[in-house]
Motif scaffolding. Structure first.
Motif, mmCIF file in Angstrom:
data_model
loop_
_atom_site.group_PDB
_atom_site.id
_atom_site.type_symbol
_atom_site.label_atom_id
_atom_site.label_comp_id
_atom_site.label_asym_id
_atom_site.label_seq_id
_atom_site.Cartn_x
_atom_site.Cartn_y
_atom_site.Cartn_z
ATOM 1 N N ILE A 47 0.841 -1.201 0.000
ATOM 2 C CA ILE A 47 0.000 0.000 0.000
ATOM 3 C C ILE A 47 0.873 1.247 0.000
ATOM 4 O O ILE A 47 1.939 1.276 0.630
ATOM 5 C CB ILE A 47 -0.954 0.004 1.227
ATOM 6 C CG1 ILE A 47 -1.942 1.177 1.144
ATOM 7 C CG2 ILE A 47 -0.180 0.028 2.540
ATOM 8 C CD1 ILE A 47 -3.035 1.125 2.189
ATOM 9 N N ALA A 48 0.429 2.245 -0.738
ATOM 10 C CA ALA A 48 1.050 3.570 -0.712
ATOM 11 C C ALA A 48 -0.009 4.576 -0.265
ATOM 12 O O ALA A 48 -1.159 4.512 -0.730
ATOM 13 C CB ALA A 48 1.583 3.946 -2.088
ATOM 14 N N LEU A 49 0.360 5.473 0.618
ATOM 15 C CA LEU A 49 -0.515 6.562 1.046
ATOM 16 C C LEU A 49 -0.012 7.841 0.398
ATOM 17 O O LEU A 49 1.104 8.296 0.674
ATOM 18 C CB LEU A 49 -0.518 6.692 2.572
ATOM 19 C CG LEU A 49 -1.092 5.500 3.338
ATOM 20 C CD1 LEU A 49 -1.015 5.740 4.841
ATOM 21 C CD2 LEU A 49 -2.532 5.237 2.922
ATOM 22 N N VAL A 54 2.038 13.969 -6.441
ATOM 23 C CA VAL A 54 3.413 13.549 -6.178
ATOM 24 C C VAL A 54 4.213 13.304 -7.451
ATOM 25 O O VAL A 54 5.423 13.046 -7.375
ATOM 26 C CB VAL A 54 3.424 12.274 -5.307
ATOM 27 C CG1 VAL A 54 2.783 12.545 -3.966
ATOM 28 C CG2 VAL A 54 2.740 11.102 -6.009
ATOM 29 N N ALA A 55 3.576 13.351 -8.614
ATOM 30 C CA ALA A 55 4.282 13.086 -9.857
ATOM 31 C C ALA A 55 5.363 14.133 -10.093
ATOM 32 O O ALA A 55 5.214 15.308 -9.746
ATOM 33 C CB ALA A 55 3.295 13.074 -11.026
ATOM 34 N N ALA A 59 9.172 14.770 -4.370
ATOM 35 C CA ALA A 59 8.097 14.435 -3.438
ATOM 36 C C ALA A 59 8.688 13.952 -2.112
ATOM 37 O O ALA A 59 9.590 13.109 -2.079
ATOM 38 C CB ALA A 59 7.200 13.354 -4.031
ATOM 39 N N LEU A 60 8.174 14.484 -1.013
ATOM 40 C CA LEU A 60 8.582 14.010 0.303
ATOM 41 C C LEU A 60 8.108 12.562 0.444
ATOM 42 O O LEU A 60 6.916 12.277 0.297
ATOM 43 C CB LEU A 60 7.975 14.889 1.395
ATOM 44 C CG LEU A 60 8.471 14.643 2.824
ATOM 45 C CD1 LEU A 60 9.973 14.933 2.936
ATOM 46 C CD2 LEU A 60 7.695 15.507 3.806
ATOM 47 N N THR A 61 9.025 11.655 0.724
ATOM 48 C CA THR A 61 8.728 10.221 0.619
ATOM 49 C C THR A 61 9.284 9.461 1.807
ATOM 50 O O THR A 61 10.408 9.698 2.246
ATOM 51 C CB THR A 61 9.341 9.644 -0.677
ATOM 52 O OG1 THR A 61 8.757 10.316 -1.798
ATOM 53 C CG2 THR A 61 9.079 8.150 -0.792
ATOM 54 N N ARG A 62 8.484 8.540 2.311
ATOM 55 C CA ARG A 62 8.924 7.623 3.357
ATOM 56 C C ARG A 62 8.719 6.196 2.872
ATOM 57 O O ARG A 62 7.618 5.841 2.427
ATOM 58 C CB ARG A 62 8.122 7.858 4.637
ATOM 59 C CG ARG A 62 8.290 6.789 5.718
ATOM 60 C CD ARG A 62 9.645 6.819 6.361
ATOM 61 N NE ARG A 62 9.767 5.817 7.425
ATOM 62 C CZ ARG A 62 10.908 5.472 7.993
ATOM 63 N NH1 ARG A 62 12.040 6.054 7.609
ATOM 64 N NH2 ARG A 62 10.942 4.557 8.940
ATOM 65 N N VAL A 98 4.376 10.959 -0.270
ATOM 66 C CA VAL A 98 3.897 9.581 -0.321
ATOM 67 C C VAL A 98 4.621 8.741 0.730
ATOM 68 O O VAL A 98 5.825 8.908 0.952
ATOM 69 C CB VAL A 98 4.092 8.964 -1.731
ATOM 70 C CG1 VAL A 98 5.535 9.050 -2.189
ATOM 71 C CG2 VAL A 98 3.606 7.530 -1.789
ATOM 72 N N LEU A 99 3.858 7.881 1.395
ATOM 73 C CA LEU A 99 4.427 6.881 2.286
ATOM 74 C C LEU A 99 4.136 5.514 1.695
ATOM 75 O O LEU A 99 2.976 5.167 1.468
ATOM 76 C CB LEU A 99 3.848 6.998 3.701
ATOM 77 C CG LEU A 99 4.447 6.036 4.731
ATOM 78 C CD1 LEU A 99 4.628 6.732 6.077
ATOM 79 C CD2 LEU A 99 3.607 4.768 4.913
#
Length: 217
Positions: A47-49, A54-55, A59-62, A98-99
């Motif tokens: 799953i991605a939240l 974000v394209a 993008a801030l990403t975890r 996106v997480l």
């Protein structure tokens, strides 16, 4: 255009994973788009939240490794649950990010039961690396291919990665996702998890400079 539309405007290249569904998920951190994937190679559900568009770049990403004991049960043995909460708050505050919640990463990839066995060995005096090795597992068995595939599917070309682990950045770069910046995710240590965090710094190369001032560090 809705946030749902924006999230899927760009698909960078054909994906090795299957996007199954997406729904709006209201959480205490904000309203995310939950995107469900199936990894056909391993049969794992992922799953991605997604928050906002974000394209593209930055993008801030975890990339968050599954941790039942920390994320769900609130274990003080690790800082995983705190990092999960802090990441979702940071992404919502940023307004774009996106997480990726990576199932199959329990215990740095050795599985739940093996992780519990490793925790028992830690109670007997081994550190987290020694415990994994004593059970016949690698110190870190995680694979970030599926995370990179999810980011590619979402059209994410480069990230600002919320992580203290330089190996995550190296893995994403190997799989074609540029890491424009590694953003520290430093949790206040506790008496229960200080030894664990020191081991992550000293044995697994995590960037944890705030431990220098911790009691016993």
């Amino acid at each position: 255009m809705t946030e749902t539309d924006v999230a899927f405007d760009v698909v960078a290249r054909p994906s090795a994973i299957d996007r199954v569904t997406s729904i709006r998920l209201s959480t205490k951190y904000g309203s995310f788009l939950a995107v469900g994937y199936l990894d056909p190679d391993r049969g794992e559900e992922q799953i991605a939240l997604v928050f906002g568009d974000v394209a593209g770049e930055g993008a801030l990403t975890r990339l968050h490794s599954e941790c039942l004991t920390g994320d769900v049960l609130g274990s003080r043995h690790c800082d995983c649950g705190d990092q999960l909460s802090a990441s979702l708050r940071a992404i919502a505050r940023e307004g774009r990010g996106v997480l990726v919640y990576l199932r199959g990463h329990e215990g740095r990839g050795i599985g739940l039961l093996a992780k519990l066995q490793a925790m028992k060995l830690q109670e007997e005096g081994l550190d987290t690396v020694e415990a994994n090795l004593a059970l016949g597992h690698p110190a870190d068995a995680r694979d970030y291919r599926v995370a990179a595939e999810i980011l590619h599917d979402l059209g994410v070309r480069s990230v600002r990665l919320l992580s203290n682990n330089p190996r995550k950045s190296e893995a994403l770069e190997r799989h074609g996702v540029e890491v424009a910046e590694q953003v520290p995710l430093l949790m206040e240590p506790s008496e229960e998890n200080l030894a664990y965090l020191l081991t992550k710094r000293e044995r697994l190369d995590h960037l944890l400079p705030h431990l220098d001032g911790a009691v016993g560090a």
